[in-house]
Write a protein that holds these residues in place. Structure first.
Motif, mmCIF file in Angstrom:
data_model
loop_
_atom_site.group_PDB
_atom_site.id
_atom_site.type_symbol
_atom_site.label_atom_id
_atom_site.label_comp_id
_atom_site.label_asym_id
_atom_site.label_seq_id
_atom_site.Cartn_x
_atom_site.Cartn_y
_atom_site.Cartn_z
ATOM 1 N N LEU A 131 0.828 -1.212 0.000
ATOM 2 C CA LEU A 131 0.000 0.000 0.000
ATOM 3 C C LEU A 131 0.860 1.258 0.000
ATOM 4 N N LYS A 132 1.901 1.264 0.824
ATOM 5 C CA LYS A 132 2.759 2.449 0.914
ATOM 6 C C LYS A 132 3.566 2.669 -0.353
ATOM 7 N N ARG A 133 4.058 1.570 -0.934
ATOM 8 C CA ARG A 133 4.885 1.660 -2.147
ATOM 9 C C ARG A 133 4.050 1.680 -3.418
ATOM 10 N N LYS A 134 2.735 1.526 -3.274
ATOM 11 C CA LYS A 134 1.812 1.441 -4.411
ATOM 12 C C LYS A 134 2.192 0.289 -5.340
ATOM 13 N N ASP A 135 2.637 -0.799 -4.727
ATOM 14 C CA ASP A 135 2.951 -2.026 -5.461
ATOM 15 C C ASP A 135 1.745 -2.959 -5.325
ATOM 16 N N ASN A 136 0.919 -2.984 -6.354
ATOM 17 C CA ASN A 136 -0.338 -3.713 -6.280
ATOM 18 C C ASN A 136 -0.153 -5.215 -6.108
ATOM 19 N N VAL A 137 0.887 -5.776 -6.734
ATOM 20 C CA VAL A 137 1.090 -7.226 -6.665
ATOM 21 C C VAL A 137 1.461 -7.655 -5.254
ATOM 22 N N ILE A 138 2.451 -6.985 -4.657
ATOM 23 C CA ILE A 138 2.858 -7.317 -3.288
ATOM 24 C C ILE A 138 1.711 -7.057 -2.314
ATOM 25 N N ARG A 139 0.978 -5.965 -2.527
ATOM 26 C CA ARG A 139 -0.170 -5.658 -1.674
ATOM 27 C C ARG A 139 -1.203 -6.774 -1.735
ATOM 28 N N ASP A 140 -1.495 -7.249 -2.951
ATOM 29 C CA ASP A 140 -2.511 -8.296 -3.114
ATOM 30 C C ASP A 140 -2.054 -9.619 -2.514
ATOM 31 N N ILE A 141 -0.771 -9.968 -2.716
ATOM 32 C CA ILE A 141 -0.253 -11.208 -2.126
ATOM 33 C C ILE A 141 -0.355 -11.143 -0.602
ATOM 34 N N GLY A 142 0.075 -10.020 -0.037
ATOM 35 C CA GLY A 142 0.013 -9.854 1.407
ATOM 36 C C GLY A 142 -1.408 -9.901 1.927
ATOM 37 N N PHE A 143 -2.311 -9.204 1.253
ATOM 38 C CA PHE A 143 -3.699 -9.134 1.712
ATOM 39 C C PHE A 143 -4.396 -10.490 1.604
ATOM 40 N N VAL A 144 -4.181 -11.192 0.476
ATOM 41 C CA VAL A 144 -4.815 -12.504 0.279
ATOM 42 C C VAL A 144 -4.335 -13.493 1.336
ATOM 43 N N PHE A 145 -3.016 -13.539 1.585
ATOM 44 C CA PHE A 145 -2.501 -14.501 2.565
ATOM 45 C C PHE A 145 -2.803 -14.061 3.998
ATOM 46 N N PHE A 146 -2.994 -12.764 4.207
ATOM 47 C CA PHE A 146 -3.440 -12.309 5.517
ATOM 48 C C PHE A 146 -4.829 -12.873 5.814
ATOM 49 N N LEU A 147 -5.719 -12.797 4.826
ATOM 50 C CA LEU A 147 -7.068 -13.343 4.998
ATOM 51 C C LEU A 147 -7.032 -14.864 5.134
ATOM 52 N N ILE A 148 -6.215 -15.525 4.291
ATOM 53 C CA ILE A 148 -6.128 -16.990 4.356
ATOM 54 C C ILE A 148 -5.661 -17.440 5.732
ATOM 55 N N ASN A 149 -4.596 -16.792 6.241
ATOM 56 C CA ASN A 149 -4.062 -17.165 7.548
ATOM 57 C C ASN A 149 -5.032 -16.822 8.676
#
Length: 349
Positions: free
Chosen positions: A287-305
């Motif tokens: 989110l801070k770096r506006k890197d959509n791919v890393i943001r999405d990976i982090g967010f998806v695995f945050f929800l999964i975990n």
């Protein structure tokens, strides 16, 4: 006058930008109308169709080979090849790979604009190479170290091809082959046991993914032929890390199912905390770096975990109605939070 063909989504984005600049006074109405007249909506996404058509063609080729062995009418024909030694199949797929690579390089030189057809030929060559190495592995004894060297050879083949063709798709094959080599190499040195240096496969691949990601960020950019693959390596490295860490958070560093079944999940809760913290950190970083791919990976695995922990600790302890009610409310809160973030980004842009 030649117009710029855009997809419907891209055309709407450009028109929104023109309307914003007009409302803010940066462009006058006549300029906006003049610019709007230079764009046109693409009637059909031929590029997308081409990509999907070649993917379907490749998948159909694979299914046709599989069907060959299940078709009763061809059973007798195929039966005579069952007793053929593995060396015959190895040589056959090696020759097939050479043909595909030759055609791929030839077409790349003669028709560089035919991106998808060229890439499909190279992918067919990559699959043939994998089959060749697989049959060669059947020939060699698994306890022989040359067995793991085969996978290392496949890394070199895929790596050279991806650099020569500047193909990110084949680079993905390179990193997958690297993961397979790592698994077989560590398994060989542990005499094909589940643990290597006290680490089971999920823990090993968590560390492997972290190292791969670090190399992609700090080492890969120093080599000019590999610079264009940096983002691909980061994504694959993060996927290795997050998938392995998620599995680790469920099973812990156990290699025996019976030993794992005797423990309580609370005893390996710290792996879940690490997985949640790392995925949340990736989401915030993206989110801070506006890197959509890393943001999405982090967010998806945050929800999964998060929901994995939710199921682990609440499924057997609360009423099913309350369980799904809590699940529904939590997803609604996540959706509302996501909507706020989206609106905030839209207003700040």
């Amino acid at each position: 006058m030649k117009k710029l063909d855009l997809s419907r989504q891209d055309k709407e984005t450009v028109e929104e930008a023109l309307a914003f600049w007009k409302a803010s006074g940066q462009l006058d109405e006549s300029t906006v109308e003049e610019l709007r007249s230079t764009i046109d909506e693409r009637s059909f996404e031929w590029r997308v169709l081409a990509r999907y058509a070649f993917w379907v063609a490749l998948a159909s080729l694979i299914f046709s080979v599989v069907s060959l062995f299940s078709d009763n009418t061809l059973e007798k024909f195929v039966q005579q090849f069952y007793d053929a030694p593995n060396i015959v199949y190895c040589i056959f797929f090696a020759g097939l790979a050479a043909v595909f690579y030759y055609l791929g390089f030839r077409n790349k030189k003669l028709y560089p604009e035919k991106t998808f057809s060229n890439e499909t030929l190279m992918l067919a060559g990559a699959f043939s190479t994998a089959a060749c190495i697989g049959f060669l592995g059947q020939i060699l004894d698994r306890d022989n170290h040359f067995f793991t060297i085969l996978f290392f050879i496949s890394i070199l083949i895929y790596g050279v091809l991806s650099i020569k063709l500047q193909s990110k798709l084949i680079w993905v094959f390179t990193l997958i082959a690297l993961g397979i080599w790592f698994a077989t190499e560590t398994a060989y040195h542990s005499e094909w046991g589940w643990k290597f240096w006290g680490m089971n496969y999920p823990l090993r691949f968590t560390i492997f993914g972290i190292i791969l990601t670090a190399c992609a960020v700090f080492v890969q950019p120093k080599f000019s032929p590999l610079k264009s693959f940096k983002s691909t390596s980061v994504i694959i490295g993060l996927l290795y890390t997050m998938i392995a860490l998620w599995i680790l958070s469920i099973f812990g560093n156990y290699s025996d199912f019976e030993a794992w079944s005797r423990i309580r999940q609370i005893e390996i809760f710290y792996w879940g905390l690490i997985a949640i913290a790392l995925s949340l950190g990736l989401a915030i970083y993206g989110l801070k770096r506006k890197d959509n791919v890393i943001r999405d990976i982090g967010f998806v695995f945050f929800l999964i975990n998060l929901y994995t922990r939710f199921v682990e600790y609440l499924w057997d302890n609360i009423n099913r109605t309350i369980f799904f009610l809590i699940l529904a409310v939590s997803f609604w809160l996540v959706g509302r939070w996501s909507e706020k973030v989206w609106k905030k980004q839209s207003s700040s842009d």
